[in-house]
Motif scaffolding. Sequence first.
Motif, short mmCIF file in Angstrom:
data_model
loop_
_atom_site.label_atom_id
_atom_site.label_comp_id
_atom_site.label_asym_id
_atom_site.label_seq_id
_atom_site.Cartn_x
_atom_site.Cartn_y
_atom_site.Cartn_z
N GLU A 151 -18.29 73.03 -14.43
CA GLU A 151 -18.40 72.69 -13.19
C GLU A 151 -19.93 72.63 -12.69
O GLU A 151 -20.59 73.26 -13.31
CB GLU A 151 -17.79 73.87 -12.37
N SER A 152 -20.43 71.56 -11.94
CA SER A 152 -21.84 71.37 -11.71
C SER A 152 -22.44 72.66 -11.11
O SER A 152 -23.62 73.32 -11.54
CB SER A 152 -21.98 70.22 -10.92
N ILE A 153 -21.84 73.29 -10.01
CA ILE A 153 -22.17 74.71 -9.58
C ILE A 153 -20.84 75.35 -9.95
O ILE A 153 -19.74 75.08 -9.44
CB ILE A 153 -22.50 74.81 -8.24
N SER A 154 -20.88 76.62 -10.59
CA SER A 154 -19.57 77.06 -11.10
C SER A 154 -19.04 78.29 -10.05
O SER A 154 -19.42 78.67 -9.17
CB SER A 154 -19.77 77.86 -12.41
N ASN A 155 -17.57 78.11 -9.93
CA ASN A 155 -16.95 78.96 -9.18
C ASN A 155 -16.65 80.31 -10.11
O ASN A 155 -16.22 80.00 -11.13
CB ASN A 155 -15.61 78.06 -8.99
N PRO A 156 -16.81 81.48 -9.60
CA PRO A 156 -17.27 81.78 -8.18
C PRO A 156 -18.79 82.30 -8.24
O PRO A 156 -19.26 82.63 -7.09
CB PRO A 156 -16.59 82.73 -7.82
N LEU A 157 -19.41 82.15 -9.36
CA LEU A 157 -20.68 82.82 -9.37
C LEU A 157 -21.83 81.99 -9.26
O LEU A 157 -23.18 82.55 -9.41
CB LEU A 157 -21.02 83.72 -11.01
N LEU A 158 -21.36 80.73 -9.03
CA LEU A 158 -22.83 79.81 -8.55
C LEU A 158 -23.94 79.62 -9.63
O LEU A 158 -25.09 79.33 -9.40
CB LEU A 158 -23.43 80.39 -7.20
N ASP A 159 -23.41 79.66 -10.94
CA ASP A 159 -24.31 79.23 -11.87
C ASP A 159 -24.51 77.83 -11.94
O ASP A 159 -23.43 76.80 -11.71
CB ASP A 159 -23.77 79.69 -13.42
N GLY A 366 -19.72 88.75 -15.63
CA GLY A 366 -20.44 89.22 -14.73
C GLY A 366 -19.96 89.06 -13.30
O GLY A 366 -20.42 89.20 -12.18
N LEU A 367 -18.59 88.98 -13.20
CA LEU A 367 -17.75 88.91 -12.13
C LEU A 367 -17.39 90.20 -11.58
O LEU A 367 -16.12 90.92 -12.01
CB LEU A 367 -16.49 87.91 -12.16
N SER A 368 -17.89 91.02 -10.67
CA SER A 368 -17.45 92.26 -10.39
C SER A 368 -16.74 92.32 -9.12
O SER A 368 -16.53 91.29 -8.39
CB SER A 368 -18.86 93.26 -10.21
N LYS A 369 -15.92 93.49 -8.97
CA LYS A 369 -14.67 93.46 -7.87
C LYS A 369 -15.30 93.73 -6.48
O LYS A 369 -14.67 93.28 -5.53
CB LYS A 369 -13.81 94.62 -8.22
N GLY A 370 -16.74 93.74 -6.56
CA GLY A 370 -17.33 93.90 -5.18
C GLY A 370 -17.90 92.53 -4.60
O GLY A 370 -18.50 92.34 -3.69
#
Length: 401
Positions: A151-159, A366-370
């Motif tokens: 993804e050009s900007i990735s879901n959901p961490l915005l890399d 790096g997808l934390s629950k918060g």
Amino acid sequence: MSYDPATKIQELSAFGEFGGVNPSITDSSTYTFLKSETMKELFESEIEGCFLYSRHWNPSNKYLSDAISALENSEASQITSSGISAIACTILQICEQGDEIISSRTIYGGTYALFKNVLPKFGITVKFVDILDLSVVNKNITSKTKMVYCESISNPLLDVSDLPELSKITKKHAIKLVVDNTFSPMAITPINHGADIVIHSLTKFINGTSDCVAGSISSTKDFISQLSDVNNGMCMLLGPVLDSFRSASILKNIHTLHIRMKQHSMNAQFISEGLEKLGIKVMYPGLKSHPQNSLMSDIMNEKYGYSGILAIDVGNERLAESLMENMQQKNIGFLAVSLGYFKTLFSLPGNSTSSEISDEEQIEMGLSKGIIRLSVGIDDNIEASFEKMKDSMNELGILKK
Ligand SMILES: *Cc1c(COP(=O)(O)O)cnc(C)c1O
């Protein structure tokens, strides 16, 4: 290379019957032929401006596909009934049993589930990698690899994916670079940075009114006609055709996309900077603190900003849930999945759109629950929305005194 998609879209002109300012909507599943011979020819190859059956092609979808091609600077585009069907058809058109795909591991949860659970049924293997680590991408390519997917900007961490470098790798190995550009229409034009195929969920920013589901595939004329081939085309034979009425309504909304994207971006930038100043951990490519801020600045088109999506980490799931409920009560926006709506939408990716990804894998990426993902709306008074958000955070004790 900066591109001006809004002007390209504006340059299109298509009139309706009787000179209507919008193209007429085709209210037909099938089309007549004056000569039987022409029908035979159409089964064998495409004839410009000639239609056979609406699952194959219909005029309304053609008009919309022209606008998507202008948006993405592609030779041609195909319209589908959802973003996920655009992805599935693209993959199945290119890959056969035994083939491999290298995919970013930070992708939309539905795409992840398709890759992980469904493609193996067809004998297609997906290797999930950290797409930011180019040496890992390179190392995983084998003689069976058919594409790199990201993804050009990735879901959901915005890399932000390094499309110019990724395309050097794919070109070297003569494989395809397939990019889902749903998060950054207008802001990024992946084809200008070497992508071979660009996919959209039109459901999101491009339509912008959260009233329908649709998708698109942009690429060369050759690839797009393969997709609608009557004998081998995945769009033709799996059948995810979009209804003409929806197609016509999306086309009208595309003409305001540039205004909306600028406002989404401006508002997301404002909220991101404000929250970061308050000590909240914010992920937004428009922030200097974002690891790919300079990469995005290099590849983005002028004028449209860093798009409208940001993520914040408030530490734990319970606090994140309370904050979203509180923000909804204050009518800052809605607690809902999806994005690109005119109002702000927020959800917990860990429990919704990325819930297909296992807990262990979520931690690894790096997808934390918060983490709350916010798709910032086009609010005219974003300062007021920000103040309300601050109130919500104060009420829950999230802001440090
Ligand atoms: C929503 C979404 C999809 C799937 O699109 P649908 O229109 O819901 O089928 C694919 N990729 C991304 C990045 C998305 O946000």
